[in-house]
Design a protein around this motif. Structure first.
Motif, PDB file in Angstrom:
ATOM      1  N   ASP A 224     -20.121  -2.176 -34.568  1.00  0.00           N
ATOM      2  CA  ASP A 224     -20.651  -3.164 -35.512  1.00  0.00           C
ATOM      3  C   ASP A 224     -19.680  -3.327 -36.675  1.00  0.00           C
ATOM      4  OD1 ASP A 224     -23.056  -3.743 -34.161  1.00  0.00           O
ATOM      5  OD2 ASP A 224     -23.922  -1.864 -34.886  1.00  0.00           O
ATOM      6  N   VAL A 225     -19.377  -4.584 -37.006  1.00  0.00           N
ATOM      7  CA  VAL A 225     -18.437  -4.905 -38.072  1.00  0.00           C
ATOM      8  C   VAL A 225     -19.191  -5.565 -39.225  1.00  0.00           C
ATOM      9  CG1 VAL A 225     -16.330  -6.158 -38.679  1.00  0.00           C
ATOM     10  CG2 VAL A 225     -16.621  -5.255 -36.353  1.00  0.00           C
ATOM     11  N   TYR A 226     -18.919  -5.113 -40.449  1.00  0.00           N
ATOM     12  CA  TYR A 226     -19.543  -5.677 -41.652  1.00  0.00           C
ATOM     13  C   TYR A 226     -18.447  -6.085 -42.620  1.00  0.00           C
ATOM     14  CZ  TYR A 226     -23.738  -3.408 -39.854  1.00  0.00           C
ATOM     15  OH  TYR A 226     -24.787  -3.016 -39.052  1.00  0.00           O
ATOM     16  N   ILE A 227     -18.604  -7.247 -43.237  1.00  0.00           N
ATOM     17  CA  ILE A 227     -17.646  -7.745 -44.215  1.00  0.00           C
ATOM     18  C   ILE A 227     -18.418  -8.152 -45.466  1.00  0.00           C
ATOM     19  CG2 ILE A 227     -15.904  -9.505 -44.723  1.00  0.00           C
ATOM     20  CD1 ILE A 227     -15.435  -9.699 -41.682  1.00  0.00           C
ATOM     21  N   TRP A 228     -18.008  -7.642 -46.630  1.00  0.00           N
ATOM     22  CA  TRP A 228     -18.739  -7.976 -47.849  1.00  0.00           C
ATOM     23  C   TRP A 228     -17.846  -7.869 -49.083  1.00  0.00           C
ATOM     24  CZ3 TRP A 228     -18.900  -3.167 -45.630  1.00  0.00           C
ATOM     25  CH2 TRP A 228     -18.809  -2.047 -46.465  1.00  0.00           C
ATOM     26  N   LEU A 229     -18.325  -8.460 -50.175  1.00  0.00           N
ATOM     27  CA  LEU A 229     -17.711  -8.287 -51.478  1.00  0.00           C
ATOM     28  C   LEU A 229     -18.444  -7.145 -52.174  1.00  0.00           C
ATOM     29  CD1 LEU A 229     -17.311 -11.989 -52.664  1.00  0.00           C
ATOM     30  CD2 LEU A 229     -15.484 -10.421 -51.977  1.00  0.00           C
ATOM     31  N   GLU A 230     -17.729  -6.091 -52.505  1.00  0.00           N
ATOM     32  CA  GLU A 230     -18.331  -4.916 -53.116  1.00  0.00           C
ATOM     33  C   GLU A 230     -18.555  -5.170 -54.604  1.00  0.00           C
ATOM     34  OE1 GLU A 230     -20.189  -1.964 -54.181  1.00  0.00           O
ATOM     35  OE2 GLU A 230     -19.705  -1.976 -52.033  1.00  0.00           O
ATOM     36  N   GLY A 231     -19.832  -5.392 -54.957  1.00  0.00           N
ATOM     37  CA  GLY A 231     -20.167  -5.747 -56.328  1.00  0.00           C
ATOM     38  C   GLY A 231     -19.773  -4.712 -57.349  1.00  0.00           C
TER      39      GLY A 231
END
Length: 266
Positions: A224-231
């Motif tokens: 599983d791949v997750y992509i996000w902006l780390e707040g």
């Protein structure tokens, strides 16, 4: 495991951990010169994105699992990934803006106020890759380029601050490996959650720090791949609003001593 099941199984202790993390971030931010967590507004969005995923000749992957190695591919384009997210999650990643979120283990993601957000919200991206190899190997994420060109792992943007705020995680076998473009090459964290960076392409060294998972010859492995902006990252401020970005991911297989396998056994 579906996102709903992930959220259902998210323990009270983990929720408390994120709450404490958010509280700590808030206290630090009061005195910090740069305040993380950019403002969420109707017109805040990452306007464009490009993504390319490549692998070595003896390693292939796809958005679906298969029984034969030849059914997998060496390259996945942005359009293919975007269409899979649209079909499975119900939103267009080119239209729905990413929102700053945080997570402790990639099991659940939360906004600055502690509100948990699901994968179908578009606040972050998630999809599944299936890997298969022609021989037993350790799979690494690498910034080094192949002979075909400049295809090594990288997050780039016209806004120099944005890459440092981006995170890309790979979750399999109960372990979450988080690639942080702004981090050093030495992996940090415990056995279940590890964060690591990569050296520049011409300095790339394959090691345990950038090893993701093991493959057995001819056996499909879902990741599983997750992509996000780390707040919580200091770079995640209003300065990166409306930025564009490009993601390239390149995987390579090695033996247990991290020597590259060239696929000659196939």
């Amino acid at each position: 495991m579906s996102e709903n099941r992930r959220q259902d199984s998210f323990s009270e202790r983990q929720k408390l951990t994120i709450s404490l993390l958010l509280a700590a971030i808030a206290l630090v931010s009061i005195s910090a010169a740069s305040y993380a967590w950019f403002t969420i507004a109707d017109f805040t969005k990452v306007y464009s994105m490009s993504m390319e995923v490549t692998s070595g000749s003896n390693l292939r992957f796809d958005l679906d699992g298969h029984s034969e190695f030849e059914e997998y591919v060496k390259t996945l384009a942005f359009e293919q990934i975007a269409e899979r997210i649209r079909r499975e999650k119900g939103f267009d990643m080119q239209q729905v803006p990413l929102k700053p979120v945080t997570t402790t283990d990639c099991g659940s993601f939360a906004l600055e106020d502690g509100t948990f957000v699901a994968a179908d919200s578009g606040a972050y991206l998630s999809f599944r890759l299936h890997f298969m190899a022609t021989e037993d190997m350790i799979v690494h994420l690498t910034s080094a380029n192949s002979e075909a060109g400049k295809d090594g792992t990288a997050v780039t943007s016209s806004n120099q601050r944005l890459p440092d705020a981006m995170r890309i995680a790979f979750v399999t076998d109960g372990t979450c490996f988080i690639y942080d473009p702004g981090s050093g090459p030495e992996a940090q964290g415990n056995g279940d959650v590890r964060t690591f960076g990569l050296l520049p392409a011409d300095e790339m060294v394959l090691s345990q720090d950038n090893a993701l998972f093991a493959l057995k010859k001819g056996i499909d492995k879902p990741v599983d791949v997750y992509i996000w902006l780390e707040g919580s990252d200091p770079s995640c401020t209003d300065a990166i609003r409306k930025a564009d970005y490009q993601i390239k991911l390149r995987f390579i297989g090695t033996d247990e001593k991290h020597n590259v396998l060239d696929g000659s056994n196939h």
